[in-house]
Motif scaffolding. Structure first.
Motif, PDB file in Angstrom:
ATOM      1  N   PRO A 100       0.828  -1.214   0.000  1.00  0.00           N
ATOM      2  CA  PRO A 100       0.000   0.000   0.000  1.00  0.00           C
ATOM      3  C   PRO A 100       0.856   1.255   0.000  1.00  0.00           C
ATOM      4  CG  PRO A 100       0.153  -0.872   2.217  1.00  0.00           C
ATOM      5  CD  PRO A 100       0.853  -1.870   1.330  1.00  0.00           C
ATOM      6  N   ALA A 101       0.224   2.384  -0.203  1.00  0.00           N
ATOM      7  CA  ALA A 101       0.920   3.658  -0.070  1.00  0.00           C
ATOM      8  C   ALA A 101       1.399   3.813   1.366  1.00  0.00           C
ATOM      9  CB  ALA A 101      -0.021   4.801  -0.441  1.00  0.00           C
ATOM     10  N   GLY A 102       2.557   4.397   1.517  1.00  0.00           N
ATOM     11  CA  GLY A 102       3.097   4.607   2.861  1.00  0.00           C
ATOM     12  C   GLY A 102       4.533   4.161   2.986  1.00  0.00           C
ATOM     13  N   PRO A 103       4.792   2.857   3.124  1.00  0.00           N
ATOM     14  CA  PRO A 103       6.171   2.400   3.323  1.00  0.00           C
ATOM     15  C   PRO A 103       7.061   2.745   2.132  1.00  0.00           C
ATOM     16  CG  PRO A 103       4.616   0.659   3.875  1.00  0.00           C
ATOM     17  CD  PRO A 103       3.827   1.740   3.202  1.00  0.00           C
ATOM     18  N   GLU A 104       8.174   3.386   2.398  1.00  0.00           N
ATOM     19  CA  GLU A 104       9.123   3.746   1.343  1.00  0.00           C
ATOM     20  C   GLU A 104      10.404   2.909   1.412  1.00  0.00           C
ATOM     21  OE1 GLU A 104       8.665   5.665  -1.282  1.00  0.00           O
ATOM     22  OE2 GLU A 104       6.588   5.908  -0.613  1.00  0.00           O
ATOM     23  N   ILE A 105      10.470   2.027   2.405  1.00  0.00           N
ATOM     24  CA  ILE A 105      11.582   1.080   2.507  1.00  0.00           C
ATOM     25  C   ILE A 105      11.004  -0.307   2.255  1.00  0.00           C
ATOM     26  CG2 ILE A 105      13.325   0.060   4.029  1.00  0.00           C
ATOM     27  CD1 ILE A 105      13.325   2.711   5.584  1.00  0.00           C
ATOM     28  N   ILE A 106      11.547  -0.998   1.250  1.00  0.00           N
ATOM     29  CA  ILE A 106      11.057  -2.325   0.889  1.00  0.00           C
ATOM     30  C   ILE A 106      12.169  -3.342   1.124  1.00  0.00           C
ATOM     31  CG2 ILE A 106      10.034  -3.760  -0.891  1.00  0.00           C
ATOM     32  CD1 ILE A 106       8.309  -1.368  -0.245  1.00  0.00           C
ATOM     33  N   ALA A 127      19.787   1.026   7.500  1.00  0.00           N
ATOM     34  CA  ALA A 127      20.777   1.465   6.518  1.00  0.00           C
ATOM     35  C   ALA A 127      20.106   2.146   5.325  1.00  0.00           C
ATOM     36  CB  ALA A 127      21.613   0.277   6.057  1.00  0.00           C
ATOM     37  N   VAL A 128      18.946   1.629   4.909  1.00  0.00           N
ATOM     38  CA  VAL A 128      18.202   2.301   3.839  1.00  0.00           C
ATOM     39  C   VAL A 128      17.669   3.633   4.343  1.00  0.00           C
ATOM     40  CG1 VAL A 128      16.260   2.145   2.230  1.00  0.00           C
ATOM     41  CG2 VAL A 128      17.565   0.085   2.797  1.00  0.00           C
ATOM     42  N   ARG A 129      17.132   3.615   5.536  1.00  0.00           N
ATOM     43  CA  ARG A 129      16.606   4.843   6.143  1.00  0.00           C
ATOM     44  C   ARG A 129      17.700   5.899   6.266  1.00  0.00           C
ATOM     45  NH1 ARG A 129      15.009   2.603  10.588  1.00  0.00           N
ATOM     46  NH2 ARG A 129      13.052   1.824   9.706  1.00  0.00           N
ATOM     47  N   GLY A 130      18.915   5.449   6.450  1.00  0.00           N
ATOM     48  CA  GLY A 130      20.043   6.367   6.611  1.00  0.00           C
ATOM     49  C   GLY A 130      20.547   6.973   5.315  1.00  0.00           C
ATOM     50  N   GLY A 131      19.986   6.567   4.179  1.00  0.00           N
ATOM     51  CA  GLY A 131      20.352   7.228   2.933  1.00  0.00           C
ATOM     52  C   GLY A 131      20.820   6.333   1.799  1.00  0.00           C
ATOM     53  N   HIS A 132      20.974   5.024   2.043  1.00  0.00           N
ATOM     54  CA  HIS A 132      21.413   4.118   0.979  1.00  0.00           C
ATOM     55  C   HIS A 132      20.224   3.642   0.151  1.00  0.00           C
ATOM     56  CE1 HIS A 132      25.465   4.090   2.526  1.00  0.00           C
ATOM     57  NE2 HIS A 132      25.035   3.704   3.715  1.00  0.00           N
ATOM     58  N   ASP A 133      20.428   3.521  -1.152  1.00  0.00           N
ATOM     59  CA  ASP A 133      19.355   3.077  -2.044  1.00  0.00           C
ATOM     60  C   ASP A 133      19.154   1.570  -2.014  1.00  0.00           C
ATOM     61  OD1 ASP A 133      18.591   5.575  -3.062  1.00  0.00           O
ATOM     62  OD2 ASP A 133      20.210   5.558  -4.526  1.00  0.00           O
ATOM     63  N   ALA A 134      20.214   0.829  -1.731  1.00  0.00           N
ATOM     64  CA  ALA A 134      20.145  -0.634  -1.746  1.00  0.00           C
ATOM     65  C   ALA A 134      21.134  -1.179  -0.725  1.00  0.00           C
ATOM     66  CB  ALA A 134      20.455  -1.165  -3.136  1.00  0.00           C
ATOM     67  N   ARG A 174      11.968   2.286  -2.102  1.00  0.00           N
ATOM     68  CA  ARG A 174      10.855   1.745  -2.891  1.00  0.00           C
ATOM     69  C   ARG A 174      10.967   2.076  -4.374  1.00  0.00           C
ATOM     70  NH1 ARG A 174       4.600   1.880  -0.914  1.00  0.00           N
ATOM     71  NH2 ARG A 174       3.631   0.893  -2.720  1.00  0.00           N
ATOM     72  N   SER A 175      11.291   3.319  -4.676  1.00  0.00           N
ATOM     73  CA  SER A 175      11.360   3.732  -6.083  1.00  0.00           C
ATOM     74  C   SER A 175      12.455   2.986  -6.839  1.00  0.00           C
ATOM     75  CB  SER A 175      11.604   5.241  -6.172  1.00  0.00           C
ATOM     76  OG  SER A 175      12.805   5.593  -5.504  1.00  0.00           O
ATOM     77  N   VAL A 176      13.525   2.646  -6.146  1.00  0.00           N
ATOM     78  CA  VAL A 176      14.646   1.937  -6.778  1.00  0.00           C
ATOM     79  C   VAL A 176      14.252   0.507  -7.119  1.00  0.00           C
ATOM     80  CG1 VAL A 176      16.971   1.033  -6.374  1.00  0.00           C
ATOM     81  CG2 VAL A 176      16.419   3.384  -5.740  1.00  0.00           C
ATOM     82  N   LEU A 177      13.628  -0.186  -6.158  1.00  0.00           N
ATOM     83  CA  LEU A 177      13.227  -1.572  -6.419  1.00  0.00           C
ATOM     84  C   LEU A 177      12.149  -1.636  -7.496  1.00  0.00           C
ATOM     85  CD1 LEU A 177      13.662  -4.514  -5.607  1.00  0.00           C
ATOM     86  CD2 LEU A 177      11.805  -4.256  -3.952  1.00  0.00           C
ATOM     87  N   THR A 178      11.230  -0.689  -7.475  1.00  0.00           N
ATOM     88  CA  THR A 178      10.187  -0.645  -8.507  1.00  0.00           C
ATOM     89  C   THR A 178      10.809  -0.479  -9.890  1.00  0.00           C
ATOM     90  OG1 THR A 178       8.580   0.288  -6.956  1.00  0.00           O
ATOM     91  CG2 THR A 178       8.144   0.590  -9.313  1.00  0.00           C
ATOM     92  N   ALA A 179      11.748   0.446 -10.014  1.00  0.00           N
ATOM     93  CA  ALA A 179      12.406   0.662 -11.303  1.00  0.00           C
ATOM     94  C   ALA A 179      13.182  -0.567 -11.746  1.00  0.00           C
ATOM     95  CB  ALA A 179      13.346   1.870 -11.201  1.00  0.00           C
ATOM     96  N   ALA A 180      13.824  -1.256 -10.806  1.00  0.00           N
ATOM     97  CA  ALA A 180      14.605  -2.442 -11.143  1.00  0.00           C
ATOM     98  C   ALA A 180      13.716  -3.547 -11.694  1.00  0.00           C
ATOM     99  CB  ALA A 180      15.363  -2.930  -9.906  1.00  0.00           C
ATOM    100  N   HIS A 181      12.557  -3.745 -11.100  1.00  0.00           N
ATOM    101  CA  HIS A 181      11.668  -4.800 -11.588  1.00  0.00           C
ATOM    102  C   HIS A 181      10.979  -4.406 -12.886  1.00  0.00           C
ATOM    103  CE1 HIS A 181      11.742  -8.093  -8.652  1.00  0.00           C
ATOM    104  NE2 HIS A 181      12.190  -7.167  -7.825  1.00  0.00           N
TER     105      HIS A 181
END
Length: 231
Positions: A100-106, A127-134, A174-181
């Protein structure tokens, strides 16, 4: 409606659990094989749900077992169950679409890593929350590694100092994993590999010995022993 754990959490965990697990021997899909009297998936979800920042868990189950998996997990934690695909990448994509909308860390987690401690879930998410994309959890490679040719002839010894054994959960913005898939062309077994193809940096954090992957009968016996000793 998507089931929620902690409404204030910022993490969604995807659990692809539609694989057959042929190396574990004949029987039910691997995620539904028993470990100490309960399916691997139940152990995995219980430990994920104990991580305080987890908002949502989405399980991609074998298409024929969606309802039975939903009933199986209902007493364990609020979980959304969707039909998985023929390949792991398709299962992860199906689970990702149900967040759902909300979580930005997957986070993407293998059900076969049934003893993964909640602390590792939190470490990857932080670590993701701290600024890393993956972010991926890893352990040092302790065995000597040889490169061989098709005839099993040794070509050389690989420097293990630069090698790491990769575990899950793997964490992504979230945006990174979405783009990867969306860009996935190969059915890779590792989501970080899809992200690497985008040119996104993947960062390592320390893994856990308890996050072993239960793939063979020996692994199952080891996990049984670890549970019996309080893991």
């Amino acid at each position: 409606m998507t089931a929620q754990l902690n409404p204030r959490g910022d993490v969604a965990v995807l659990v692809p659990a539609a694989g057959a697990g042929v190396r574990l021997g004949p029987g039910a899909p691997k995620a539904l094989r028993p470990l100490a009297g309960e399916p691997l998936l139940v152990h995995a979800v219980r430990r994920i749900a104990a991580a305080p920042s987890v908002h949502t868990i989405v399980v991609a189950a074998p298409a024929a077992d969606v309802e039975s998996v939903r009933l199986l997990l209902a007493p364990v934690a609020p979980v959304t169950v969707v039909p998985g695909g023929a390949e792991r990448q398709a299962s992860v994509a199906a689970a990702l679409a149900a967040v759902p909308a909300g979580p930005e860390i997957i986070l993407v987690h293998d059900a076969a890593r049934a003893l993964t401690p909640p602390e590792l879930v939190e470490s990857v998410a932080a670590a993701v929350r701290g600024g890393h994309d993956a972010v991926i959890p890893v352990l040092p490679v302790v065995d000597t590694v040889k490169e061989v040719d098709a005839g099993e002839r040794v070509l050389g010894t690989v420097d293990r100092a630069a090698l790491r054994a990769v575990q899950t959960p793997q964490g992504f913005r979230r945006s990174v994993l979405t783009a990867a898939h969306e860009a996935a062309g190969d059915a890779l077994t590792d989501d970080a590999g899809l992200v690497e193809k985008l040119g996104v940096a993947v960062v390592c954090v320390p893994g856990s010995e308890l996050a072993l992957k239960i793939t063979r009968p020996f692994d199952l016996a080891l996990a049984e022993h670890l549970l019996a000793t309080g893991a």
